[in-house]
Design a protein around this motif. Structure first.
Motif, PDB file in Angstrom:
ATOM      1  N   ARG A   1      49.589  44.334 -16.882  1.00 48.56           N
ATOM      2  CA  ARG A   1      49.320  43.000 -16.355  1.00 48.56           C
ATOM      3  C   ARG A   1      49.944  42.846 -14.962  1.00 48.56           C
ATOM      4  NH1 ARG A   1      51.154  38.427 -20.144  1.00 48.56           N
ATOM      5  NH2 ARG A   1      50.183  39.624 -21.783  1.00 48.56           N
ATOM      6  N   ALA A   2      51.125  43.409 -14.798  1.00 49.41           N
ATOM      7  CA  ALA A   2      51.793  43.283 -13.500  1.00 49.41           C
ATOM      8  C   ALA A   2      51.044  44.052 -12.421  1.00 49.41           C
ATOM      9  CB  ALA A   2      53.227  43.786 -13.613  1.00 49.41           C
ATOM     10  N   ILE A   3      50.710  45.297 -12.706  1.00 52.17           N
ATOM     11  CA  ILE A   3      50.134  46.135 -11.650  1.00 52.17           C
ATOM     12  C   ILE A   3      48.679  45.755 -11.367  1.00 52.17           C
ATOM     13  CG2 ILE A   3      49.559  48.507 -10.999  1.00 52.17           C
ATOM     14  CD1 ILE A   3      51.980  49.385 -12.679  1.00 52.17           C
ATOM     15  N   ILE A   4      47.927  45.529 -12.452  1.00 51.02           N
ATOM     16  CA  ILE A   4      46.494  45.300 -12.246  1.00 51.02           C
ATOM     17  C   ILE A   4      46.175  43.826 -12.012  1.00 51.02           C
ATOM     18  CG2 ILE A   4      44.196  45.662 -13.239  1.00 51.02           C
ATOM     19  CD1 ILE A   4      45.586  47.922 -14.933  1.00 51.02           C
ATOM     20  N   GLU A   5      46.893  42.949 -12.769  1.00 49.47           N
ATOM     21  CA  GLU A   5      46.571  41.526 -12.635  1.00 49.47           C
ATOM     22  C   GLU A   5      47.605  40.744 -11.826  1.00 49.47           C
ATOM     23  OE1 GLU A   5      45.885  40.119 -16.628  1.00 49.47           O
ATOM     24  OE2 GLU A   5      44.624  41.860 -17.044  1.00 49.47           O
ATOM     25  N   HIS A   6      48.581  41.445 -11.321  1.00 48.79           N
ATOM     26  CA  HIS A   6      49.620  40.837 -10.489  1.00 48.79           C
ATOM     27  C   HIS A   6      50.291  39.647 -11.162  1.00 48.79           C
ATOM     28  CE1 HIS A   6      46.611  42.583  -7.544  1.00 48.79           C
ATOM     29  NE2 HIS A   6      47.590  43.440  -7.670  1.00 48.79           N
ATOM     30  N   ASP A   7      50.702  39.860 -12.380  1.00 45.84           N
ATOM     31  CA  ASP A   7      51.286  38.772 -13.152  1.00 45.84           C
ATOM     32  C   ASP A   7      52.592  39.274 -13.766  1.00 45.84           C
ATOM     33  OD1 ASP A   7      51.751  36.557 -14.626  1.00 45.84           O
ATOM     34  OD2 ASP A   7      50.291  37.052 -16.207  1.00 45.84           O
ATOM     35  N   PHE A   8      53.687  38.572 -13.492  1.00 41.82           N
ATOM     36  CA  PHE A   8      54.971  39.063 -14.001  1.00 41.82           C
ATOM     37  C   PHE A   8      55.111  38.817 -15.501  1.00 41.82           C
ATOM     38  CE2 PHE A   8      56.607  39.308  -9.606  1.00 41.82           C
ATOM     39  CZ  PHE A   8      57.016  40.624  -9.699  1.00 41.82           C
ATOM     40  N   PRO A   9      55.792  39.704 -16.187  1.00 39.94           N
ATOM     41  CA  PRO A   9      55.923  39.605 -17.640  1.00 39.94           C
ATOM     42  C   PRO A   9      56.806  38.442 -18.088  1.00 39.94           C
ATOM     43  CG  PRO A   9      57.233  41.411 -16.808  1.00 39.94           C
ATOM     44  CD  PRO A   9      56.422  40.921 -15.664  1.00 39.94           C
ATOM     45  N   ALA A  10      56.619  38.048 -19.328  1.00 43.53           N
ATOM     46  CA  ALA A  10      57.423  36.984 -19.914  1.00 43.53           C
ATOM     47  C   ALA A  10      58.852  37.475 -20.104  1.00 43.53           C
ATOM     48  CB  ALA A  10      56.823  36.577 -21.251  1.00 43.53           C
ATOM     49  N   ILE A  11      59.798  36.570 -19.826  1.00 50.21           N
ATOM     50  CA  ILE A  11      61.212  36.925 -19.952  1.00 50.21           C
ATOM     51  C   ILE A  11      61.549  37.330 -21.384  1.00 50.21           C
ATOM     52  CG2 ILE A  11      63.573  36.034 -19.786  1.00 50.21           C
ATOM     53  CD1 ILE A  11      62.364  36.341 -17.071  1.00 50.21           C
ATOM     54  N   LYS A  12      61.062  36.522 -22.320  1.00 46.85           N
ATOM     55  CA  LYS A  12      61.431  36.747 -23.714  1.00 46.85           C
ATOM     56  C   LYS A  12      61.014  38.147 -24.182  1.00 46.85           C
ATOM     57  CE  LYS A  12      60.297  34.179 -27.415  1.00 46.85           C
ATOM     58  NZ  LYS A  12      59.700  32.976 -28.039  1.00 46.85           N
ATOM     59  N   GLY A  13      59.764  38.475 -23.865  1.00 47.36           N
ATOM     60  CA  GLY A  13      59.245  39.790 -24.252  1.00 47.36           C
ATOM     61  C   GLY A  13      60.035  40.914 -23.609  1.00 47.36           C
ATOM     62  N   THR A  14      60.381  40.728 -22.329  1.00 40.44           N
ATOM     63  CA  THR A  14      61.113  41.769 -21.615  1.00 40.44           C
ATOM     64  C   THR A  14      62.477  41.997 -22.250  1.00 40.44           C
ATOM     65  OG1 THR A  14      60.052  40.878 -19.658  1.00 40.44           O
ATOM     66  CG2 THR A  14      61.748  42.539 -19.307  1.00 40.44           C
ATOM     67  N   ILE A  15      63.123  40.863 -22.608  1.00 39.05           N
ATOM     68  CA  ILE A  15      64.445  40.993 -23.232  1.00 39.05           C
ATOM     69  C   ILE A  15      64.333  41.734 -24.558  1.00 39.05           C
ATOM     70  CG2 ILE A  15      66.333  39.700 -24.316  1.00 39.05           C
ATOM     71  CD1 ILE A  15      66.020  37.665 -22.046  1.00 39.05           C
ATOM     72  N   TYR A  16      63.285  41.428 -25.299  1.00 36.18           N
ATOM     73  CA  TYR A  16      63.088  42.118 -26.575  1.00 36.18           C
ATOM     74  C   TYR A  16      62.959  43.621 -26.368  1.00 36.18           C
ATOM     75  CZ  TYR A  16      60.857  43.969 -30.724  1.00 36.18           C
ATOM     76  OH  TYR A  16      60.565  44.739 -31.802  1.00 36.18           O
ATOM     77  N   ILE A  17      62.148  44.002 -25.380  1.00 35.45           N
ATOM     78  CA  ILE A  17      61.951  45.434 -25.098  1.00 35.45           C
ATOM     79  C   ILE A  17      63.271  46.091 -24.704  1.00 35.45           C
ATOM     80  CG2 ILE A  17      60.826  47.079 -23.538  1.00 35.45           C
ATOM     81  CD1 ILE A  17      58.508  45.035 -23.376  1.00 35.45           C
ATOM     82  N   LEU A  18      64.014  45.394 -23.847  1.00 37.04           N
ATOM     83  CA  LEU A  18      65.295  45.922 -23.394  1.00 37.04           C
ATOM     84  C   LEU A  18      66.241  46.127 -24.577  1.00 37.04           C
ATOM     85  CD1 LEU A  18      66.721  46.644 -20.735  1.00 37.04           C
ATOM     86  CD2 LEU A  18      67.736  44.364 -20.785  1.00 37.04           C
ATOM     87  N   MET A  19      66.291  45.124 -25.466  1.00 34.24           N
ATOM     88  CA  MET A  19      67.172  45.231 -26.638  1.00 34.24           C
ATOM     89  C   MET A  19      66.766  46.406 -27.519  1.00 34.24           C
ATOM     90  SD  MET A  19      69.293  43.059 -26.045  1.00 34.24           S
ATOM     91  CE  MET A  19      70.264  41.948 -26.996  1.00 34.24           C
ATOM     92  N   CYS A  20      65.451  46.530 -27.721  1.00 37.76           N
ATOM     93  CA  CYS A  20      64.947  47.638 -28.537  1.00 37.76           C
ATOM     94  C   CYS A  20      65.381  48.977 -27.955  1.00 37.76           C
ATOM     95  CB  CYS A  20      63.417  47.630 -28.564  1.00 37.76           C
ATOM     96  SG  CYS A  20      62.778  46.618 -29.866  1.00 37.76           S
ATOM     97  N   THR A  21      65.193  49.104 -26.650  1.00 41.36           N
ATOM     98  CA  THR A  21      65.524  50.365 -25.983  1.00 41.36           C
ATOM     99  C   THR A  21      67.000  50.682 -26.164  1.00 41.36           C
ATOM    100  OG1 THR A  21      63.843  49.796 -24.367  1.00 41.36           O
ATOM    101  CG2 THR A  21      65.311  51.616 -23.810  1.00 41.36           C
ATOM    102  N   ILE A  22      67.835  49.663 -25.932  1.00 41.54           N
ATOM    103  CA  ILE A  22      69.275  49.886 -26.066  1.00 41.54           C
ATOM    104  C   ILE A  22      69.622  50.265 -27.508  1.00 41.54           C
ATOM    105  CG2 ILE A  22      71.540  48.756 -25.970  1.00 41.54           C
ATOM    106  CD1 ILE A  22      70.427  47.161 -23.550  1.00 41.54           C
ATOM    107  N   ALA A  23      68.994  49.569 -28.453  1.00 42.20           N
ATOM    108  CA  ALA A  23      69.280  49.869 -29.867  1.00 42.20           C
ATOM    109  C   ALA A  23      68.893  51.305 -30.200  1.00 42.20           C
ATOM    110  CB  ALA A  23      68.531  48.890 -30.763  1.00 42.20           C
ATOM    111  N   ILE A  24      67.716  51.729 -29.734  1.00 39.61           N
ATOM    112  CA  ILE A  24      67.274  53.097 -30.028  1.00 39.61           C
ATOM    113  C   ILE A  24      68.183  54.121 -29.365  1.00 39.61           C
ATOM    114  CG2 ILE A  24      65.400  54.750 -29.577  1.00 39.61           C
ATOM    115  CD1 ILE A  24      63.505  52.310 -30.188  1.00 39.61           C
TER     116      ILE A  24
END
Lengths: 252, 395
Positions: A210-233
């Protein structure tokens, strides 16, 4: 000492690469053709044979395949990180994590080359290349975190369970179809969308497209979730790795 | 002189779990989940304590399976001790074996970089020492040849040349000397002498007892996971060679007998076919041993002169004595006894000779244990240790 470790990672990665592609540039480009061929076939099927009706579908698909391929390639060589280096591990001590890093590094090379192909594609597609393209960097960092976390976990288990790599291959296959690579997330029934989003890679692919093709920044909440997941893994991977890898020399 | 302790091993134990049937896959673990897997605990090392001081050459000997290599791997941190702790001071070069990380598909140059980096060198250091490495290995013409085209000798030379470049205070060697031809071994020994001069600490495991006697300050003898003896190389090695306790005691009493020997071996000469004193022989050469003796008491009762020949690893290959040959020995005040073999039937190797005077009942007069050595070079087209000289006959 630190510097020496970096060099060790580098030379192991370099040697692996050389041996895999037999020192030939052509050999390497063959391996790049794999995702591109997959892209061509899927594009033909889902854009010509049965049109999914997604604008700029070719970019959607290609970027999804590139990111997934990065993950698949990284973890598939990561699984064998310890077992394929048995001859060194059995004889010499060094922090075992180095071979995991080294074996996941080669995936970066295909990522960079295919990303370049992607941006060229984008120029021809008439979608403007904006500063949003820089989201590429945090996306890759998150993906690499996941690769490293999974690779630590899997390579440590692979010492004990020699069929982990086969199981992982099947899971990678399943993951490919269960992530919104070929289809957009919006086409998935709404009650299923949330389940798919539990997979951090779904989010990464979705947001970065969405960011690269539609030029739309991601939702904060979703990003935080991804970050937490990555750190947990990463933490789980590190914990399992630290627990099992000191036995590597004996088990291998 | 009080030297700094660089390796301290405290109460080291290492347990290996041996499964009767090793399950290597997740599938097996799940399928046979209900089936108990019988296992046995095996202690490779039970309770080992020792210290190594700075600048020492510390040898470890023992039979196969006595825990030598396991111990070395624990010092190198490749294995974790089950119990106990190993403390180390200084940089350890972990080359347990030569050529770690060597890959057949890579060229010598690439392998030097790979192996060197594994041994702890930076690429800048390898750049700097590259010529020296290639030079020492005598492989200048082959730097860009793939390793798979190398002979095993070239392999070894390359590996050793890289290994000695490692900058470390403590070097760990496992059987590195076991291979290579005579001239290469000489080169290795020369390097060791330099290391010794440079004040490096070396811990080494080998079956080459000759090298052990020559280089080590102290030797540790491991037996069934415990230290059987530690200390002076000659004493410990003798102890190892005479695991048969009776003989060991005999040798000890003979050695430490304060009193005068009734008859003593003054000197021994090895004479070759040209009548010269020599230490190196060819297979089938004439080989003469001359024993010069001297009596210290007027009357020596029922003397017997015995000889035993050992290969340098301690294998007893021959023994005889005057009694067995029904020779009533009568000793003069002093004199020479000659042992002669017209065709030495040994093919090749390094050999140690024990000569002893003793009473017919076994009481030792003078026991010169493995004091004399000679070498045999291959002068026969047969293989092995002894030239048994079989002849073919087609029937």
């Amino acid at each position: 000492m630190k510097k020496h470790y970096l060099e060790l990672v580098w030379i192991i990665a370099k040697t692996d690469f050389k041996l895999r592609y037999n020192n030939s540039v052509l050999g390497y480009f063959w391996s790049l053709l794999k995702p591109l061929l997959l892209f061509a076939v899927l594009w033909l099927v889902f854009s010509v044979f049965m049109d999914l009706g997604v604008p700029n579908y070719q970019l959607y698909l290609l970027w999804g395949i590139i990111l997934w391929n990065f993950f698949a390639e990284g973890t598939m060589s990561g699984v064998h990180a310890l077992s394929s280096k048995a001859n060194i591990i059995k004889k010499i001590y060094f922090p075992r994590i180095l071979v995991v890093i080294a074996s996941t590094l080669t995936a970066f090379l295909s990522l960079f080359v295919s990303t370049l192909v992607f941006y060229i594609f984008m120029l021809f597609s008439g979608v403007p290349l904006t500063y949003h393209a820089f989201t590429f960097i945090p996306v890759v960092m998150l993906m690499y975190g996941l690769i490293l976390g999974f690779s630590m976990f899997l390579s440590a288990l692979h010492i004990k369970f020699r069929d982990i790599d086969q199981i992982w291959e099947v899971l990678i296959q399943a993951g490919f179809w269960l992530s919104p690579i070929i289809y957009p997330l919006s086409r998935v029934p709404e009650n299923w969308q949330n389940y798919l989003l539990l997979n951090p890679i779904t989010g990464i692919i979705q947001y970065s497209r969405r960011a690269i093709i539609e030029h739309d920044f991601p939702a904060i909440k979703g990003t935080i979730y991804i970050l937490m997941c990555t750190i947990a893994i990463l933490i789980i991977g590190f914990f399992v790795f630290n627990k099992l890898s000191p036995k590597a020399a004996e088990e291998l | 002189m009080q030297q700094e302790v660089v390796i301290t091993a405290k109460n080291i134990a290492k347990k290996f779990v041996l499964y009767h049937e090793k399950r290597r896959t997740l599938r097996e673990h799940i399928l046979y989940f209900w089936k108990p897997n019988r296992k046995e605990n095996f202690y490779a090392l039970k309770d080992v304590n020792f210290e190594v001081k700075k600048g020492e050459f510390f040898g470890i000997i023992g039979r196969n399976g006595s825990g030598k290599s396991t111990l070395l791997k624990m010092i190198a941190q490749v294995y974790e001790p089950t119990r106990g702790k190993i403390e180390k001071k200084g940089l350890i070069s972990p080359f347990l074996e030569l050529g770690v990380g060597f890959n057949e598909e890579l060229t010598a140059r690439e392998n030097i970089y790979m192996n060197g980096t594994i041994l702890g060198l930076t690429s800048a250091q390898i750049d700097e020492r590259f010529d020296q490495i290639v030079d020492f290995a005598e492989l200048l013409k082959f730097v860009d040849t793939k390793l798979k085209h190398f002979s095993s000798g070239m392999h070894l030379r390359l590996a050793f040349s890289v290994a000695i470049q490692a900058d470390a205070d403590i070097l760990l060697l496992d059987e590195v000397l076991a291979v290579g031809d005579a001239s290469f071994q000489q080169k290795c020994f020369e390097t060791f002498r330099q290391f010794k001069k440079a004040g490096k600490t070396i811990v080494f495991v080998s079956h080459d007892l000759g090298a052990m006697r020559q280089f080590c300050n102290r030797v540790m003898y491991l037996k069934d996971g415990n230290i059987e003896a530690i200390g002076d190389p000659n004493e410990v090695i003798d102890r190892y060679l005479y695991s048969d306790k009776q003989i060991a005691d005999l040798v000890q009493t003979a050695k430490h007998d304060g009193g005068k020997k009734p008859v003593e071996i003054v000197s021994v000469e090895f004479i070759d076919k040209f009548g010269h004193e020599n230490k190196t022989y060819l297979t089938a050469d004439r080989f003469i041993i001359r024993v010069h003796y001297k009596k210290n008491v007027p009357m020596v009762e029922k003397p017997v002169l015995g000889i035993a020949i050992y290969r340098d690893d301690g294998t007893h290959i021959y023994g005889t004595n005057t009694d067995l040959q029904n020779l009533g020995l009568e000793l003069a005040e002093s004199g020479v006894i000659e042992l002669c073999n017209q065709n030495l039937p040994i093919i090749q190797g390094k050999f140690l000779v024990t000569l002893a005077f003793h009473h017919k009942d076994g009481t030792v007069y003078d026991w010169q244990d493995k004091k004399f050595e000679f070498y045999v070079q291959k002068g026969s087209n047969h293989d092995g240790l002894v030239d048994l000289d079989f002849k073919y006959k087609i029937l």
